[in-house]
Scaffold this motif. Structure first.
Motif, PDB file in Angstrom:
ATOM      1  N   LYS A  42      -8.243   9.420   8.859  1.00  0.00           N
ATOM      2  CA  LYS A  42      -7.965  10.426   7.825  1.00  0.00           C
ATOM      3  C   LYS A  42      -6.131  10.687   7.670  1.00  0.00           C
ATOM      4  CE  LYS A  42      -8.355  14.677  10.953  1.00  0.00           C
ATOM      5  NZ  LYS A  42      -8.593  16.018  11.145  1.00  0.00           N
ATOM      6  N   GLY A  43      -5.550   9.806   8.477  1.00  0.00           N
ATOM      7  CA  GLY A  43      -3.919   9.758   8.267  1.00  0.00           C
ATOM      8  C   GLY A  43      -3.759   9.464   7.009  1.00  0.00           C
ATOM      9  N   GLU A  44      -4.274   8.310   6.595  1.00  0.00           N
ATOM     10  CA  GLU A  44      -3.943   7.714   5.329  1.00  0.00           C
ATOM     11  C   GLU A  44      -4.740   8.641   4.312  1.00  0.00           C
ATOM     12  OE1 GLU A  44      -5.135   5.944   8.003  1.00  0.00           O
ATOM     13  OE2 GLU A  44      -2.993   5.212   8.305  1.00  0.00           O
ATOM     14  N   TYR A  45      -5.833   9.350   4.352  1.00  0.00           N
ATOM     15  CA  TYR A  45      -6.547  10.107   3.408  1.00  0.00           C
ATOM     16  C   TYR A  45      -5.611  11.382   3.129  1.00  0.00           C
ATOM     17  CZ  TYR A  45      -9.973  13.818   2.171  1.00  0.00           C
ATOM     18  OH  TYR A  45     -10.380  14.992   1.513  1.00  0.00           O
ATOM     19  N   LEU A  46      -4.921  11.959   4.288  1.00  0.00           N
ATOM     20  CA  LEU A  46      -4.185  13.111   4.050  1.00  0.00           C
ATOM     21  C   LEU A  46      -2.799  12.923   3.698  1.00  0.00           C
ATOM     22  CD1 LEU A  46      -5.128  14.969   7.617  1.00  0.00           C
ATOM     23  CD2 LEU A  46      -5.539  15.815   5.125  1.00  0.00           C
ATOM     24  N   ALA A  47      -2.555  11.604   3.678  1.00  0.00           N
ATOM     25  CA  ALA A  47      -1.189  11.344   3.309  1.00  0.00           C
ATOM     26  C   ALA A  47      -0.599  11.825   1.931  1.00  0.00           C
ATOM     27  CB  ALA A  47      -0.914   9.799   3.404  1.00  0.00           C
ATOM     28  N   ASP A  48      -1.420  11.829   1.131  1.00  0.00           N
ATOM     29  CA  ASP A  48      -0.961  12.421  -0.451  1.00  0.00           C
ATOM     30  C   ASP A  48      -0.501  13.877  -0.307  1.00  0.00           C
ATOM     31  OD1 ASP A  48      -1.420  10.060  -1.635  1.00  0.00           O
ATOM     32  OD2 ASP A  48      -3.737  10.513  -1.725  1.00  0.00           O
ATOM     33  N   GLY A  49      -1.346  14.488   0.492  1.00  0.00           N
ATOM     34  CA  GLY A  49      -0.861  16.027   0.546  1.00  0.00           C
ATOM     35  C   GLY A  49       0.186  16.231   1.329  1.00  0.00           C
ATOM     36  N   CYS A  50       0.547  15.256   2.289  1.00  0.00           N
ATOM     37  CA  CYS A  50       1.923  15.534   3.136  1.00  0.00           C
ATOM     38  C   CYS A  50       2.838  14.731   2.692  1.00  0.00           C
ATOM     39  CB  CYS A  50       1.374  14.599   4.520  1.00  0.00           C
ATOM     40  SG  CYS A  50       0.124  15.387   5.238  1.00  0.00           S
ATOM     41  N   GLY A  51       2.852  14.521   1.090  1.00  0.00           N
ATOM     42  CA  GLY A  51       4.164  13.920   0.763  1.00  0.00           C
ATOM     43  C   GLY A  51       4.432  12.480   0.970  1.00  0.00           C
ATOM     44  N   GLY A  52       3.332  11.876   1.634  1.00  0.00           N
ATOM     45  CA  GLY A  52       3.531  10.374   2.139  1.00  0.00           C
ATOM     46  C   GLY A  52       3.626   9.329   1.245  1.00  0.00           C
ATOM     47  N   TRP A  53       3.159   9.577   0.032  1.00  0.00           N
ATOM     48  CA  TRP A  53       3.039   8.427  -0.977  1.00  0.00           C
ATOM     49  C   TRP A  53       4.369   7.685  -1.241  1.00  0.00           C
ATOM     50  CZ3 TRP A  53       5.844   7.768  -5.653  1.00  0.00           C
ATOM     51  CH2 TRP A  53       5.228   6.605  -6.173  1.00  0.00           C
ATOM     52  N   ASN A  54       4.199   6.468  -1.045  1.00  0.00           N
ATOM     53  CA  ASN A  54       5.131   5.438  -1.064  1.00  0.00           C
ATOM     54  C   ASN A  54       6.522   5.820  -0.019  1.00  0.00           C
ATOM     55  OD1 ASN A  54       6.393   3.263  -2.554  1.00  0.00           O
ATOM     56  ND2 ASN A  54       7.542   4.390  -3.914  1.00  0.00           N
ATOM     57  N   LYS A  55       6.025   6.302   1.062  1.00  0.00           N
ATOM     58  CA  LYS A  55       7.282   6.413   1.840  1.00  0.00           C
ATOM     59  C   LYS A  55       6.394   6.003   3.396  1.00  0.00           C
ATOM     60  CE  LYS A  55       8.750  10.957   0.235  1.00  0.00           C
ATOM     61  NZ  LYS A  55      10.018  10.256  -0.751  1.00  0.00           N
ATOM     62  N   PRO A  56       7.335   5.405   4.363  1.00  0.00           N
ATOM     63  CA  PRO A  56       6.821   5.077   5.531  1.00  0.00           C
ATOM     64  C   PRO A  56       6.263   6.526   6.110  1.00  0.00           C
ATOM     65  CG  PRO A  56       9.191   4.676   5.253  1.00  0.00           C
ATOM     66  CD  PRO A  56       8.877   5.623   4.333  1.00  0.00           C
ATOM     67  N   THR A  57       4.985   6.317   6.584  1.00  0.00           N
ATOM     68  CA  THR A  57       4.280   7.344   6.946  1.00  0.00           C
ATOM     69  C   THR A  57       3.175   7.045   8.094  1.00  0.00           C
ATOM     70  OG1 THR A  57       4.111   8.378   4.652  1.00  0.00           O
ATOM     71  CG2 THR A  57       2.338   9.322   6.206  1.00  0.00           C
ATOM     72  N   MET A  58       3.229   7.656   9.106  1.00  0.00           N
ATOM     73  CA  MET A  58       2.323   7.436  10.182  1.00  0.00           C
ATOM     74  C   MET A  58       2.008   8.690  10.781  1.00  0.00           C
ATOM     75  SD  MET A  58       3.072   4.538  13.029  1.00  0.00           S
ATOM     76  CE  MET A  58       4.313   5.373  14.123  1.00  0.00           C
ATOM     77  N   ARG A  59       0.622   8.497  11.241  1.00  0.00           N
ATOM     78  CA  ARG A  59      -0.103   9.633  12.006  1.00  0.00           C
ATOM     79  C   ARG A  59      -0.022   9.383  13.693  1.00  0.00           C
ATOM     80  NH1 ARG A  59      -6.580  10.096  12.322  1.00  0.00           N
ATOM     81  NH2 ARG A  59      -6.899  11.909  13.355  1.00  0.00           N
ATOM     82  N   VAL A  60       0.408  10.750  14.305  1.00  0.00           N
ATOM     83  CA  VAL A  60       0.100  10.590  15.855  1.00  0.00           C
ATOM     84  C   VAL A  60      -0.987  11.522  16.012  1.00  0.00           C
ATOM     85  CG1 VAL A  60       2.134   9.754  16.516  1.00  0.00           C
ATOM     86  CG2 VAL A  60       1.658  12.028  16.131  1.00  0.00           C
ATOM     87  N   PHE A  61      -1.684  11.241  17.334  1.00  0.00           N
ATOM     88  CA  PHE A  61      -2.790  12.004  17.535  1.00  0.00           C
ATOM     89  C   PHE A  61      -3.148  11.903  18.937  1.00  0.00           C
ATOM     90  CE2 PHE A  61      -7.395  11.823  18.171  1.00  0.00           C
ATOM     91  CZ  PHE A  61      -7.610  13.281  18.429  1.00  0.00           C
ATOM     92  N   ASN A  62      -2.813  13.103  19.826  1.00  0.00           N
ATOM     93  CA  ASN A  62      -3.202  13.077  20.965  1.00  0.00           C
ATOM     94  C   ASN A  62      -3.913  14.599  21.137  1.00  0.00           C
ATOM     95  OD1 ASN A  62      -0.955  14.400  20.863  1.00  0.00           O
ATOM     96  ND2 ASN A  62       0.131  13.270  22.604  1.00  0.00           N
TER      97      ASN A  62
END
Lengths: 171, 385
Positions: free
Chosen positions: B62-82
């Motif tokens: 879901k990191g990639e799925y959510l990226a659009d809403g997070c302003g991540g399109w066409n940017k270095p975008t990475m999810r962390v999760f713990n």
């Protein structure tokens, strides 16, 4: 310029709006199946549970006897050294009296509460315990520090599972 | 390493069930954060994103799925999760993007929508337990937190009333938080008389289940000074993870948090946190956890925390105000986003913009903390002005 946000997005819904169809939803029930290999350490652990015994692994560097067993010590970060049987008696390290099932539904009226506990096993290092459940006990009488003993399923019913121990009871 | 500032913050309201999708919630929070510092998405160089188990959404990766809403399109975008530690850890993650010199601006966006999972998100926590040695016993998170709470109270002779005092203190701060899920005053008696769920945990000892998103904007020193005359600096970051063999340690004290906190304090040059920290936002999914974590954060001596609590030490006008935001207990607990609320709170507090929640006395230094997994992970951020 201000750091204070002015407008808050997010629209709260009531349960009835979801149930009465006034908003659009999509429902699916995913059914995931797995066959997990128990592995080297837990494979032996399960075999011994089937035999009616609890086994751990000893590390010569930190001198801990580890249950559940693993083939390496996560602290010393080395292969640990040998199999060691521990007793099926122990001490309640902590416990809960739980009126909620695993999925957050409430237990049926009249159904006894779940009694999870961490049990420090005799023969293992202090503070080395396993999670299990308590039975044959008045929930209100459970105390931290209480001595308990495993109640095993009959041999022919054991399958090599943590549930081969039905529960721990005071003794 | 370069200095990094928080220059903007935004969030959605926290609600039990949101109409908005995870992407839409992320968009709302991200937009609010950018608007708060008058930035546009084109000013943002990278996105650090946090969200908890995919299982809540039922959408894998879901990191990639959510990226659009997070302003991540066409940017270095990475999810962390713990797990629960994500909300503060994502800010550590964003911090090193900028501190490293790689980027000058970074959006940190954390989102959680718990309400998708049916009939209750709690059921999905079954799958965080060991699948062979624990899951066949059908545990839930209430079991293990109840057992940790029991062990903690037993260690020092703390009572359920002591824990309820902490809960009421924190929950009622949320009445002054405009995004909070809790809207009614809660008394110590309300907590003590609520439904027993897993002794010693009662219904109001626990945070509510929530949907929501929070975003903050990070910037390097040169950008921050151009943007605002009130940057709030990230002075230190720390994180740590303990063994997953949670039954092989004494639960009364979170040693992994001590290590994470010391990492952050060392970076911040803090030697005596209990004297230097002005505001604490310990992770508080349960009321006992706030106190447990004050000890782990080295802000209260072990075993003396209830005495300090009862003396008003952790009140809004006390020595170290505890969870002035209203915390997870009051604002709500959308898992990953819940930690980021604490970062946003320090941002508002240290700028003097927290309204009715404002800690008096010109606070200069605060600490935010999040915690998760099998009583195992902690992330800590120290912020100062």
């Amino acid at each position: 310029m201000s750091g204070v946000e002015k407008v808050y997005g997010g629209t709260g819904l009531s349960a009835s709006q979801v149930e009465d169809g006034s908003i659009f939803v999509e429902h699916d029930a995913l059914d995931c199946e797995y066959t997990w290999d128990a592995g080297v350490a837990i494979g032996r652990y399960l075999q011994e549970l089937k035999n009616g015994r609890i086994i751990g692994r000893e590390c010569d560097e930190c001198r801990r006897i580890l249950v559940p067993p693993r083939m390496f010590c996560e602290i010393c970060w080395r292969p640990n050294d040998r199999w060691v049987y521990v007793k099926d008696t122990g001490t309640v390290n902590t416990f809960s009296i739980c009126y909620v099932n695993w999925d957050a539904s409430r237990i049926e009226p009249g159904h006894p509460p779940h009694l999870p506990a961490v049990i420090e096993l005799d023969g293992a290092t202090k503070m080395i315990g396993i999670m299990h459940i308590l039975g044959e006990v008045d929930p209100q009488a459970i105390k931290i520090g209480m001595k308990v003993k495993a109640v095993w399923k009959p041999e022919e019913e054991r399958t090599g599972a943590i549930t081969d121990i039905k529960y721990f009871k005071p003794y | 390493m370069r200095k990094v500032a928080v220059v903007g913050a935004g969030m959605t309201k926290f609600v039990r069930r949101a109409l908005e999708t995870p992407k839409e919630l992320s968009f709302e929070a991200t937009k609010a954060a950018l608007d708060s510092c008058e930035m546009k998405l084109e000013d943002i160089e990278c996105v650090a994103h946090g969200s908890a188990p995919d299982a809540f959404d039922g959408i894998h990766q879901k990191g990639e799925y959510l990226a659009d809403g997070c302003g991540g399109w066409n940017k270095p975008t990475m999810r962390v999760f713990n797990g629960g530690a994500t909300g503060v850890h994502a800010v550590c993650h964003g911090w090193y993007h900028v501190a490293s010199g790689m980027f000058d601006t970074c959006l940190v966006v954390c989102e959680e929508k718990m309400s998708n999972a049916m009939p209750h998100a709690q059921g999905f926590f079954l799958t965080i337990f060991d699948h062979i040695t624990e899951r066949p016993l059908y545990p839930n998170l209430l079991w293990i937190f109840a057992m940790e709470m029991n062990r903690y109270m037993e260690a020092y002779g703390y009572t359920k009333e002591d824990m309820a005092i902490a809960g009421a203190l924190i929950k009622n701060h949320a009445l002054n938080h405009p995004a909070a899920q809790l809207t009614e005053k809660v008394t110590v008696e309300d907590i003590l008389n609520s439904e027993p769920m897993a002794y010693p945990v009662y219904r109001l000892d626990v945070s509510p289940v929530s949907d929501g998103a929070v975003a903050v904007v990070l910037a390097s020193e040169k950008v921050a000074r151009r943007l605002t005359d009130k940057p709030v600096w990230i002075e230190g970051v720390g994180w740590n993870v303990d063994t997953s063999y949670w039954t092989n340690k004494d639960l009364y004290y979170p040693r992994y948090l001590e290590v994470a906190a010391k990492m952050a304090y060392d970076m911040a040059g803090i030697r005596e946190p209990h004297k230097e920290i002005n505001i604490a936002e310990p992770y508080d999914p349960f009321n006992y956890k706030a106190l447990h974590h004050m000890e782990g954060l080295q802000l209260s001596p072990r075993g003396k925390t209830v005495e300090l609590l009862r003396d008003g030490h952790f009140d809004l006008d006390g020595e170290i105000p505890m969870c002035p935001s209203g915390g997870l207990l009051g604002v709500g607990n959308p898992i990953a986003a819940a930690g980021t609320v604490k970062i946003a709170e320090l941002f508002y507090q240290l700028r003097g913009e927290a309204g009715k929640r404002q800690v008096p006395g010109d606070p200069r230094l605060g600490v935010a903390h999040a915690w998760g997994d099998l009583m195992q992970a902690s992330s800590v951020v120290v912020m100062g002005k």
